[in-house]
Motif scaffolding. Structure first.
Motif, PDB file in Angstrom:
ATOM      1  N   THR A  55     -13.213  -0.566   2.116  1.00  0.00           N
ATOM      2  CA  THR A  55     -13.504  -0.751   0.702  1.00  0.00           C
ATOM      3  C   THR A  55     -12.213  -1.049  -0.054  1.00  0.00           C
ATOM      4  O   THR A  55     -11.115  -0.740   0.422  1.00  0.00           O
ATOM      5  N   THR A  56     -12.370  -1.613  -1.229  1.00  0.00           N
ATOM      6  CA  THR A  56     -11.192  -1.847  -2.070  1.00  0.00           C
ATOM      7  C   THR A  56     -10.568  -0.517  -2.459  1.00  0.00           C
ATOM      8  O   THR A  56      -9.345  -0.402  -2.537  1.00  0.00           O
ATOM      9  N   GLN A  57     -11.409   0.472  -2.686  1.00  0.00           N
ATOM     10  CA  GLN A  57     -10.897   1.796  -3.046  1.00  0.00           C
ATOM     11  C   GLN A  57     -10.018   2.356  -1.926  1.00  0.00           C
ATOM     12  O   GLN A  57      -8.982   2.961  -2.196  1.00  0.00           O
ATOM     13  N   TYR A  58     -10.414   2.148  -0.696  1.00  0.00           N
ATOM     14  CA  TYR A  58      -9.609   2.604   0.442  1.00  0.00           C
ATOM     15  C   TYR A  58      -8.235   1.937   0.425  1.00  0.00           C
ATOM     16  O   TYR A  58      -7.212   2.601   0.640  1.00  0.00           O
ATOM     17  N   LEU A  62      -4.755   3.918   0.056  1.00  0.00           N
ATOM     18  CA  LEU A  62      -3.718   3.780   1.085  1.00  0.00           C
ATOM     19  C   LEU A  62      -2.400   3.344   0.451  1.00  0.00           C
ATOM     20  O   LEU A  62      -1.352   3.900   0.755  1.00  0.00           O
ATOM     21  N   ALA A  63      -2.466   2.382  -0.439  1.00  0.00           N
ATOM     22  CA  ALA A  63      -1.248   1.916  -1.116  1.00  0.00           C
ATOM     23  C   ALA A  63      -0.615   3.028  -1.941  1.00  0.00           C
ATOM     24  O   ALA A  63       0.605   3.194  -1.929  1.00  0.00           O
ATOM     25  N   ARG A  64      -1.442   3.794  -2.627  1.00  0.00           N
ATOM     26  CA  ARG A  64      -0.920   4.862  -3.478  1.00  0.00           C
ATOM     27  C   ARG A  64      -0.378   6.022  -2.645  1.00  0.00           C
ATOM     28  O   ARG A  64       0.659   6.596  -2.981  1.00  0.00           O
ATOM     29  N   SER A  65      -1.042   6.379  -1.541  1.00  0.00           N
ATOM     30  CA  SER A  65      -0.623   7.525  -0.749  1.00  0.00           C
ATOM     31  C   SER A  65       0.744   7.316  -0.110  1.00  0.00           C
ATOM     32  O   SER A  65       1.489   8.270   0.063  1.00  0.00           O
ATOM     33  N   LYS A  66       1.074   6.095   0.218  1.00  0.00           N
ATOM     34  CA  LYS A  66       2.372   5.820   0.829  1.00  0.00           C
ATOM     35  C   LYS A  66       3.503   5.847  -0.194  1.00  0.00           C
ATOM     36  O   LYS A  66       4.652   5.907   0.169  1.00  0.00           O
ATOM     37  N   ASN A  67       3.167   5.797  -1.482  1.00  0.00           N
ATOM     38  CA  ASN A  67       4.197   5.848  -2.527  1.00  0.00           C
ATOM     39  C   ASN A  67       4.614   7.270  -2.844  1.00  0.00           C
ATOM     40  O   ASN A  67       5.661   7.498  -3.413  1.00  0.00           O
ATOM     41  N   GLU A  68       3.779   8.219  -2.483  1.00  0.00           N
ATOM     42  CA  GLU A  68       4.059   9.616  -2.849  1.00  0.00           C
ATOM     43  C   GLU A  68       4.978  10.282  -1.879  1.00  0.00           C
ATOM     44  O   GLU A  68       5.213   9.913  -0.811  1.00  0.00           O
TER      45      GLU A  68
END
Length: 68
Positions: A55-58, A62-68
């Motif tokens: 999904t687009t949400q996934y 994923l993009a956001r989780s790698k920034n944290e």
């Protein structure tokens, strides 16, 4: 992580290249690479997500989780 990097990671898991995705979906060459610095159109992102079986949400998570 950018959205481009998230797409690339999922593509690698599916043994697909960014070029192959762009070609199969009849997208402009290099359009996904531009997602490194800009947001894609919603319909194009949805097409890529569908192609990859996610999904687009996934992809956003994923993009956001790698920034944290």
């Amino acid at each position: 992580m950018s959205l481009y990097t998230a797409v690339k990671e999922v593509a690698n898991q599916n043994k697909k290249s960014i070029y192959q995705i762009e070609h199969d979906l009849r997208l402009s060459n290099g359009i996904i690479g531009k997602w490194n610095k800009s947001m894609p159109r919603a319909d194009v992102l949805q097409d890529v997500a569908d192609y990859l079986g996610v999904t687009t949400q996934y992809l956003f998570k994923l993009a956001r989780s790698k920034n944290e």
